[in-house]
Design a protein around this motif. Structure first.
Motif, short mmCIF file in Angstrom:
data_model
loop_
_atom_site.label_atom_id
_atom_site.label_comp_id
_atom_site.label_asym_id
_atom_site.label_seq_id
_atom_site.Cartn_x
_atom_site.Cartn_y
_atom_site.Cartn_z
N ILE A 90 50.49 37.72 44.45
CA ILE A 90 49.28 38.52 44.25
C ILE A 90 49.67 39.99 44.33
N GLU A 91 49.50 40.69 43.23
CA GLU A 91 49.86 42.12 43.17
C GLU A 91 48.71 42.99 43.67
N ALA A 92 47.47 42.61 43.37
CA ALA A 92 46.33 43.43 43.76
C ALA A 92 45.13 42.54 44.03
N CYS A 93 44.26 43.00 44.91
CA CYS A 93 43.03 42.29 45.26
C CYS A 93 41.89 43.29 45.20
N HIS A 94 40.91 43.04 44.33
CA HIS A 94 39.79 43.96 44.14
C HIS A 94 38.49 43.26 44.53
N SER A 95 37.73 43.88 45.42
CA SER A 95 36.39 43.40 45.73
C SER A 95 35.49 43.80 44.57
N VAL A 96 34.68 42.86 44.07
CA VAL A 96 33.87 43.13 42.88
C VAL A 96 32.43 42.69 43.07
N ALA A 97 31.55 43.27 42.27
CA ALA A 97 30.16 42.84 42.20
C ALA A 97 30.07 41.77 41.12
N GLY A 98 29.12 40.87 41.27
CA GLY A 98 28.95 39.81 40.28
C GLY A 98 29.06 38.45 40.92
N ASP A 99 29.31 37.44 40.11
CA ASP A 99 29.40 36.07 40.62
C ASP A 99 30.57 35.87 41.57
N GLU A 100 31.72 36.45 41.22
CA GLU A 100 32.89 36.29 42.07
C GLU A 100 32.89 37.33 43.18
N SER A 101 33.67 37.06 44.22
CA SER A 101 33.80 38.00 45.33
C SER A 101 34.95 38.97 45.13
N TYR A 102 36.05 38.45 44.58
CA TYR A 102 37.26 39.25 44.39
C TYR A 102 37.91 38.87 43.07
N ILE A 103 38.66 39.84 42.52
CA ILE A 103 39.52 39.57 41.38
C ILE A 103 40.93 39.93 41.81
N LEU A 104 41.83 38.98 41.62
CA LEU A 104 43.22 39.15 41.99
C LEU A 104 44.06 39.36 40.73
N LYS A 105 44.98 40.30 40.79
CA LYS A 105 45.97 40.44 39.71
C LYS A 105 47.23 39.76 40.22
N VAL A 106 47.71 38.78 39.47
CA VAL A 106 48.88 38.02 39.91
C VAL A 106 49.98 38.11 38.86
N ARG A 107 51.23 37.99 39.34
CA ARG A 107 52.39 37.97 38.45
C ARG A 107 53.29 36.84 38.89
N VAL A 108 53.65 35.99 37.93
CA VAL A 108 54.47 34.82 38.22
C VAL A 108 55.49 34.62 37.10
N ALA A 109 56.41 33.69 37.35
CA ALA A 109 57.50 33.44 36.40
C ALA A 109 57.09 32.55 35.24
#
Length: 154
Positions: A90-109
């Motif tokens: 998980i590169e970043a975790c953003h608290s957001v408004a809307g249906d979801e609580s957070y949006i995560l930016k992830v990077r994988v192989a």
């Protein structure tokens, strides 16, 4: 913030390794004046650090995705960021408004790596996920526009 400080912030956002000499030349200030201003910007928390921009493809993490998370139990404590902090994919975790609580930016192989990370996210935070895979990134890490709507360097 003063206009000259905006200019310095804009220049540093474009090139965090810019020397005090180059900053002085771009702003019309002396090197010592630029140095003082940069130190004040750092003390005020406006400039919070300097980082290298990494080519994730070159280091074996070519797959980027955005993972929206939502607690399975809405009455549960809102502690997902703490529960997920140990997951280095998980590169970043953003608290957001809307249906979801957070949006995560992830990077994988790989897709398999994404699947494994999603399982870890769900288990660690007791959340449901919705994933969007990035196909390409036309631009990223754009510096802010701080100077009266004009192009900050041109």
């Amino acid at each position: 913030m003063e206009e000259i400080d905006r200019r310095i912030v804009t220049l540093l956002a474009q090139d965090g390794r810019m020397s005090f000499t180059d900053l002085a030349r771009e702003t019309g200030l002396s090197v010592s004046a630029v140095h003082q201003r940069v130190r004040r910007l750092e003390k005020r928390g406006i400039v919070r650090g300097y980082a290298a921009v990494i080519d994730h493809d070159a280091i074996g993490l070519p797959l980027t995705a955005f993972v929206s998370i939502k607690p399975i139990d809405p009455a549960a404590p809102d502690d997902a960021p703490d529960r997920l902090a140990h997951l280095h994919g998980i590169e970043a975790c953003h608290s957001v408004a809307g249906d979801e609580s957070y949006i995560l930016k992830v990077r994988v192989a790989s897709p398999v790596g994404l699947e494994e990370l999603l399982q870890q996210i769900r288990a660690a935070a007791n959340v449901s996920t919705r994933t969007t895979v990035v196909l390409s990134t036309p631009y990223e890490h754009r510096p802010p526009l701080l100077e009266d709507g004009a192009d900050p360097v041109g």
